[in-house]
Write a protein that holds these residues in place. Structure first.
Motif, mmCIF file in Angstrom:
data_model
loop_
_atom_site.group_PDB
_atom_site.id
_atom_site.type_symbol
_atom_site.label_atom_id
_atom_site.label_comp_id
_atom_site.label_asym_id
_atom_site.label_seq_id
_atom_site.Cartn_x
_atom_site.Cartn_y
_atom_site.Cartn_z
ATOM 1 N N GLY A 22 0.831 -1.189 0.000
ATOM 2 C CA GLY A 22 0.000 0.000 0.000
ATOM 3 C C GLY A 22 0.872 1.248 0.000
ATOM 4 N N PRO A 23 0.272 2.437 0.174
ATOM 5 C CA PRO A 23 1.035 3.683 0.154
ATOM 6 C C PRO A 23 2.173 3.733 1.170
ATOM 7 N N ALA A 24 1.941 3.221 2.382
ATOM 8 C CA ALA A 24 2.985 3.257 3.406
ATOM 9 C C ALA A 24 4.189 2.404 2.997
ATOM 10 N N VAL A 25 3.903 1.216 2.463
ATOM 11 C CA VAL A 25 4.981 0.337 2.009
ATOM 12 C C VAL A 25 5.755 0.980 0.865
ATOM 13 N N LEU A 26 5.031 1.565 -0.091
ATOM 14 C CA LEU A 26 5.694 2.211 -1.214
ATOM 15 C C LEU A 26 6.545 3.395 -0.759
ATOM 16 N N LEU A 27 6.073 4.113 0.269
ATOM 17 C CA LEU A 27 6.861 5.234 0.781
ATOM 18 C C LEU A 27 8.150 4.745 1.427
ATOM 19 N N VAL A 28 8.056 3.681 2.211
ATOM 20 C CA VAL A 28 9.255 3.127 2.843
ATOM 21 C C VAL A 28 10.242 2.631 1.790
ATOM 22 N N VAL A 29 9.725 1.946 0.774
ATOM 23 C CA VAL A 29 10.591 1.431 -0.287
ATOM 24 C C VAL A 29 11.283 2.570 -1.024
ATOM 25 N N SER A 30 10.504 3.591 -1.388
ATOM 26 C CA SER A 30 11.079 4.700 -2.150
ATOM 27 C C SER A 30 12.097 5.477 -1.332
ATOM 28 N N ARG A 31 11.809 5.702 -0.046
ATOM 29 C CA ARG A 31 12.767 6.404 0.816
ATOM 30 C C ARG A 31 14.053 5.596 0.972
ATOM 31 N N THR A 32 13.900 4.283 1.080
ATOM 32 C CA THR A 32 15.079 3.427 1.211
ATOM 33 C C THR A 32 15.939 3.505 -0.035
ATOM 34 N N LEU A 33 15.300 3.451 -1.197
ATOM 35 C CA LEU A 33 16.044 3.521 -2.446
ATOM 36 C C LEU A 33 16.706 4.884 -2.630
ATOM 37 N N GLN A 34 16.068 5.933 -2.147
ATOM 38 C CA GLN A 34 16.607 7.277 -2.305
ATOM 39 C C GLN A 34 17.683 7.614 -1.278
ATOM 40 N N PHE A 92 -11.758 -5.296 -4.302
ATOM 41 C CA PHE A 92 -12.038 -6.541 -5.018
ATOM 42 C C PHE A 92 -12.322 -6.286 -6.492
ATOM 43 N N LEU A 93 -12.996 -5.175 -6.792
ATOM 44 C CA LEU A 93 -13.381 -4.872 -8.165
ATOM 45 C C LEU A 93 -12.320 -4.088 -8.930
ATOM 46 N N ALA A 94 -11.294 -3.589 -8.219
ATOM 47 C CA ALA A 94 -10.274 -2.773 -8.876
ATOM 48 C C ALA A 94 -9.474 -3.613 -9.866
ATOM 49 N N ARG A 95 -9.143 -3.020 -10.999
ATOM 50 C CA ARG A 95 -8.319 -3.701 -11.980
ATOM 51 C C ARG A 95 -6.864 -3.709 -11.532
ATOM 52 N N PRO A 96 -6.189 -4.854 -11.636
ATOM 53 C CA PRO A 96 -4.775 -4.883 -11.237
ATOM 54 C C PRO A 96 -3.947 -4.002 -12.144
ATOM 55 N N GLY A 97 -2.989 -3.326 -11.527
ATOM 56 C CA GLY A 97 -2.103 -2.459 -12.300
ATOM 57 C C GLY A 97 -0.659 -2.740 -11.969
ATOM 58 N N SER A 98 0.217 -2.137 -12.697
ATOM 59 C CA SER A 98 1.640 -2.303 -12.435
ATOM 60 C C SER A 98 2.042 -1.402 -11.284
ATOM 61 N N PRO A 99 2.577 -1.969 -10.189
ATOM 62 C CA PRO A 99 2.963 -1.147 -9.062
ATOM 63 C C PRO A 99 4.114 -0.236 -9.443
ATOM 64 N N SER A 100 4.035 1.013 -9.038
ATOM 65 C CA SER A 100 5.093 1.971 -9.330
ATOM 66 C C SER A 100 5.424 2.768 -8.083
ATOM 67 N N LEU A 101 6.681 3.109 -7.944
ATOM 68 C CA LEU A 101 7.124 3.857 -6.784
ATOM 69 C C LEU A 101 6.894 5.344 -7.001
ATOM 70 N N PRO A 102 6.435 6.056 -5.951
ATOM 71 C CA PRO A 102 6.267 7.491 -6.101
ATOM 72 C C PRO A 102 7.619 8.169 -6.193
ATOM 73 N N ALA A 103 7.666 9.280 -6.921
ATOM 74 C CA ALA A 103 8.913 10.031 -7.053
ATOM 75 C C ALA A 103 9.192 10.777 -5.748
ATOM 76 N N VAL A 104 10.302 10.490 -5.119
ATOM 77 C CA VAL A 104 10.655 11.106 -3.851
ATOM 78 C C VAL A 104 12.088 11.598 -3.924
ATOM 79 N N ALA A 105 12.273 12.873 -3.631
ATOM 80 C CA ALA A 105 13.614 13.452 -3.682
ATOM 81 C C ALA A 105 14.437 12.965 -2.489
ATOM 82 N N PRO A 106 15.769 12.937 -2.611
ATOM 83 C CA PRO A 106 16.615 12.559 -1.485
ATOM 84 C C PRO A 106 16.317 13.425 -0.268
ATOM 85 N N ILE A 107 16.378 12.825 0.910
ATOM 86 C CA ILE A 107 15.990 13.532 2.122
ATOM 87 C C ILE A 107 16.793 13.002 3.301
ATOM 88 N N ALA A 108 17.065 13.857 4.283
ATOM 89 C CA ALA A 108 17.792 13.447 5.480
ATOM 90 C C ALA A 108 16.927 12.498 6.304
#
Length: 208
Positions: A22-34, A92-108
């Motif tokens: 979900g959004p929280a997981v994607l935020l953690v992933v993106s922050r980790t990558l950045q 349940f009714l939502a169409r599956p999509g390709s998961p994408s990471l939000p664009a997050v700038a480098p941060i302390a």
């Protein structure tokens, strides 16, 4: 205060929800990558702190409501049940999509922690989820409802902190694993939808 089946069910449901990206997981992933593992871990801790804030807000309001009357209890119960079922049907009714990471700038790391708290506290969907999800595990006849909310909130925060920390520390091997599990992207809506609908039905049939 809590019996083992209630705690076991609560923990199982929370862990099951964590496994659905979900959004929280994607935020953690993106922050980790950045920003690296430290930034990712602190982002997860910030999200957990925000979740505990929602728990406290729910505790103060709902602990009084649940003790007021059967009518107030039923009002909270049916509104929560309807919201959970609504979320489940949408997922349940939502169409599956390709998961994408939000664009997050480098941060302390420290700034990432504070921003994660604010983002989670200001998320109205999170607030609604806590208002709908927590009451089904709180039983006024078992003691202080405020204390029950607080204990459940602490359990949720601890599990969330552990999960996001492990996620940030193992992001590279986890990415390779998820690449092999493309079926999860197709079925995650159905899985989370079924979880939410079952939770909603359980709330609707819960007795005071």
């Amino acid at each position: 205060m809590f019996d083992l089946p209630t705690l076991g069910t609560f923990i199982a449901v929370v862990l099951g929800l964590f496994l659905i990206p979900g959004p929280a997981v994607l935020l953690v992933v993106s922050r980790t990558l950045q920003g690296g593992r430290k930034t990712g871990v602190l982002t997860g801790l910030g999200i957990a702190a925000g979740d505990f804030g929602h728990t406290l807000f729910a505790s103060v309001g709902l602990s009084a409501v649940l003790m007021t009357s059967a009518l107030a209890f039923n009002a909270v119960k049916y509104v929560g049940a309807a919201y959970l079922i609504y979320l489940g049907i949408r997922a349940f009714l939502a169409r599956p999509g390709s998961p994408s990471l939000p664009a997050v700038a480098p941060i302390a790391p420290a700034k990432a922690f504070l921003q994660a708290i604010a983002a989670e506290l200001l998320n109205p969907k999170t607030a609604l989820f806590f208002l709908a999800f927590m009451p089904q595990f709180v039983h006024p006849e078992r003691g202080s409802t405020f204390l029950q909310f607080a204990v459940l909130g602490l359990i949720f925060v601890v599990l969330s902190s552990l999960y996001t920390s492990l996620l940030a520390l193992s992001i590279k091997p986890l990415g390779r694993l998820l690449g092999r599990l493309s079926w999860l992207a197709r079925w995650q809506g159905k899985i989370v939808g079924a979880v939410f609908i079952s939770l909603g039905l359980r709330v609707a049939t819960q007795q005071r």
